[in-house]
Design an enzyme around this catalytic site. Sequence first.
Site, PDB file in Angstrom:
ATOM      1  CE1 TYR A  19      41.144  36.142  38.715  1.00 44.12           C
ATOM      2  CE2 TYR A  19      41.978  35.245  40.766  1.00 44.12           C
ATOM      3  CZ  TYR A  19      41.463  36.302  40.043  1.00 44.12           C
ATOM      4  OH  TYR A  19      41.274  37.505  40.653  1.00 44.12           O
ATOM      5  CE  LYS A  52      40.850  41.673  39.219  1.00 43.85           C
ATOM      6  NZ  LYS A  52      41.660  40.516  38.801  1.00 43.85           N
ATOM      7  CE1 TYR A  55      42.556  45.237  37.950  1.00 48.28           C
ATOM      8  CE2 TYR A  55      44.896  45.621  38.302  1.00 48.28           C
ATOM      9  CZ  TYR A  55      43.813  44.761  38.236  1.00 48.28           C
ATOM     10  OH  TYR A  55      44.001  43.423  38.473  1.00 48.28           O
TER      11      TYR A  55
END
Length: 305
Positions: A241, A67, A189
């Site tokens: 996260y 990412k 993705y």
Amino acid sequence: MENYKKIIADVYKDVKNVQDLGQTARFIPELAFVGTDNFGVHITMKNKENFGIGDFQKKFSIQSIAKVLSLTLAYKLEGEKLWERVDVEPSGNPFNSFLQLESDLGKPRNPFINSGAIVICDVLVRHLKNPKEDFLNFCRTLSNNENLNYNEKVAASEKSCGSRNVALCNFIKSFGNIKNEVAEVLDFYFLICSLEMSCEEISQIFLFLADEHFTTKKKKSVITVPQAKRINAIMLTCGFYDESGEFAFRVGLPGKSGVGGGIVAVHPDKFCITVWSPKLNEKGNSYKGMLFLEKFTTKTASSIF
């Protein structure tokens, strides 16, 4: 460099003997087959000196570490307009959460949670003529490594159990923040998350975030220095996260994890280091990887703080 080598070897030996309390990412069926005893570390210095130990040359699915690479390419192509589509704030929620999307009108909190990374993929699908080939070529150029490839088996495995990501993408599209077909965006993705690299290859490809004078083999810069600083900032605040604050507190470096068990950490103007250990803690980050980096930055006093 010799001091780093000794500390890495000592910490590696110490952490290798620690009981691993994590579990592999069984929610992606193909990742459940990865050997849980794999443990590798590799560091690449700004001056290109490097050192590896353990399983540092074994390839694995880098998952969400990719990412950062997709964000870099999107930022390069889109410039500051990119932040109209995705925010730069920590989410404080799990990587696949829906919680904030409705109140934020379909604008993901940051590019590293799944919803944000899906929007980044939508941006790339719009810009790139052949997204699959063009993204891979970008990574190959960035790393000066023509051997980088996707693991299509892992991508298919992710797609087979990707219902939540399908739901996320459709939900974002309902707010108008996905411009392309959902199936096309998600196929891309899942594919970029299946990119395979070793610790050695990851620590080399991420050197552009550690060296403000970095250029490719063709002597071209990748992104501007301000852009690199902003990507490092997002890695520091959002790269793990709902455990990002914990990583900043314990390790003190910009970094990014993946559910394949890899963690990459960058010390701007000094080095890039990658750790791989497949068992994850309850937040989805490598248990031994987190522990290794905490001990490493403590012993080398190499936190950015």
